[in-house]
Design a protein around this motif. Structure first.
Motif, PDB file in Angstrom:
ATOM      1  N   LEU A   8      -3.048  -0.514  -4.654  1.00 41.94           N
ATOM      2  CA  LEU A   8      -2.773  -1.047  -3.321  1.00 41.94           C
ATOM      3  C   LEU A   8      -2.144   0.001  -2.409  1.00 41.94           C
ATOM      4  O   LEU A   8      -2.447   0.060  -1.215  1.00 41.94           O
ATOM      5  N   THR A  59       0.957  -3.259   0.122  1.00 43.46           N
ATOM      6  CA  THR A  59       0.609  -4.458  -0.649  1.00 43.46           C
ATOM      7  C   THR A  59       0.272  -5.616   0.275  1.00 43.46           C
ATOM      8  O   THR A  59      -0.741  -6.306   0.089  1.00 43.46           O
ATOM      9  N   ASP A 109      -3.529  -4.501 -10.034  1.00 47.38           N
ATOM     10  CA  ASP A 109      -3.022  -3.322  -9.350  1.00 47.38           C
ATOM     11  C   ASP A 109      -2.281  -2.407 -10.303  1.00 47.38           C
ATOM     12  O   ASP A 109      -1.564  -2.868 -11.197  1.00 47.38           O
TER      13      ASP A 109
END
Length: 440
Positions: A67, A111, A128
């Motif tokens: 991310l 994020t 992630d």
């Protein structure tokens, strides 16, 4: 109770699409699928979502994303020149200018923005991998709060490594353990154990990390042979190639998720299949770093479970699917390679299987109601035999109207609910500027 009544329903990528079918959602799960007329007759009091001229299908599973990577998009190159190889990409660019420069504020901004970006393109689940050695402890817990606020299904991990010293190595393992221990069985957010590679982590360190994951009942992840460097390094320093080494220390198995897997020997391919190692494929980013084109059709033919990922490079999953669909045809010079149905399965059920998720990736009774509603107004008719090709080749995020995660709407009419995209975008840019300044 909600009825979503569509022109077409794809309940599972490995099953034929059904025209004039819909789905009933109750308490976050799929309760019933069937013809629209049957659903209306059987459940006349349910709320109705009209998806005429649309396809209802499972939400995408982005099985490998960084991310934080969005903050590096367009970052100035090293001394005015691009890296000339995979090792220089890491040593001269990615580590000092990106990963080592990250802090929690940057990670939170990235994020939040990328979660909204993924939702807009039909992604409901992701895995992630964060490597930010100067942002721990507690970077994963900060990420978790953001993901929970966006309402996505996410697995989080910290890419533990020994490259930054003994203290960071220990903190990396503890960061993963703390996140995993903070998640409950029914939570949308969970955790995996992750370490970087065999050339940044010792055998003892990897075995310890793998044992910590096993003790907690979660999978372990590592990047494997993203380019030629790791396999050659392993041969020179460990006396065997990367997958062979993982097999020798007892890691290669169904609880190990190997991402990338671009440059594999024949024996490594065989081991991945024989040991039931899960694999994730990042077709676009592999090209961007010059790693090569991974042998995914061969791995699929051998029975390996393969999911699809964006790597944080291009997060519109329709574009990622298109890359997987086209690149392998070119590499093998065979238009039959990597059919659209296979790509669509990798993007949904295959990704869920690769991540070890249960009842995610299909719209079947008892499965999680993670779905997307996609514009079906193509210039040519949809049929059962062409619907996967139509989706993979000629859709993108702009065609996604609605997205549901665990029975709750997260996108309606193209808008991410509860998200001010302009504000998220501005905040991401502010943090990107900070990152670029720190990494100079």
């Amino acid at each position: 109770m909600t009825l979503v009544l569509a022109d077409w329903l794809i309940s599972s990528a490995d099953q034929p699409a059904q025209q004039g079918w819909g789905v009933r959602v109750v308490d976050g799960v799929v309760d019933h699928i069937g013809p629209n007329t049957e659903l209306l007759t059987t459940y006349p009091d349910d709320d109705i979502v009209d998806a005429a001229d649309h396809i209802v299908m499972p939400g995408f599973v982005n099985a490998h994303v960084h991310l934080y990577g969005t903050l590096a998009h367009g970052i100035p190159p090293v001394e005015g020149a691009a890296p000339d190889g995979f090792w220089s990409f890491l040593e001269d660019y990615w580590w000092p200018k990106v990963e080592d420069a990250l802090d929690i504020a940057m990670i939170e901004a990235a994020t939040d923005y990328v979660c909204a970006e993924m939702l807009r393109s039909g992604t409901t689940t992701f895995y992630d991998i964060l490597e930010a050695p100067n942002a721990i402890p507690d970077a994963l817990l900060a990420q978790k709060e953001v993901v929970e606020r966006r309402g996505m299904r996410g697995l989080l991990s910290f890419e533990a490594t020994e490259r930054a010293g003994v203290e960071i190595a220990r903190l990396g393992l503890e960061e993963n353990a703390r996140l995993i221990d903070s998640c409950g069985p029914g939570d949308l957010v969970g955790g995996l154990m992750s370490w970087h590679t065999v050339f940044t982590c010792s055998a003892d360190y990897i075995v310890e990390a793998f044992g910590m994951a096993a003790d907690r009942g979660v999978m372990s992840h590592a990047h494997v042979n993203e380019g030629v460097h790791e396999g050659e390094w392993a041969e020179a320093n460990l006396g065997q190639r990367t997958v062979e080494f993982y097999d020798s220390i007892g890691v290669a198995g169904p609880h190990f998720l190997a991402s990338q897997c671009v440059q594999l020997s024949d024996h490594e391919r065989d081991l991945l299949a024989e040991r039931d190692v899960r694999v994730t494929h990042m077709p676009l980013s592999n090209c961007e770093v010059g790693g090569g084109i991974a042998p995914m059709p061969e791995l699929l033919d051998a029975g390996v479970t393969v999911g699809l990922g964006s790597d944080g490079y291009v997060n519109d999953f329709y574009e990622v699917m298109r890359g997987a669909f086209l690149l392998h045809k070119a590499r093998l010079q065979d238009p039959r390679a990597m059919p659209a149905e296979t790509v669509l399965e990798m993007a949904t059920l295959g990704g869920a299987k690769a991540l070890g998720l249960d009842r995610v990736g299909c719209l079947l009774p008892g499965w999680s109601a993670d779905l997307q509603v996609v514009d079906a107004r193509f210039p040519t008719p949809i049929t059962q035999h062409n619907i996967a090709d139509q989706i993979v080749l000629w859709r993108n995020h702009s065609h996604v109207r609605d997205v549901m995660v665990a029975g709750l709407w997260r996108v309606r009419r193209g808008e991410v609910l509860g998200a001010d995209i302009d504000r998220l975008l501005a905040h991401s840019r502010e943090q990107a500027v900070r990152l670029w300044e720190v990494g100079r």
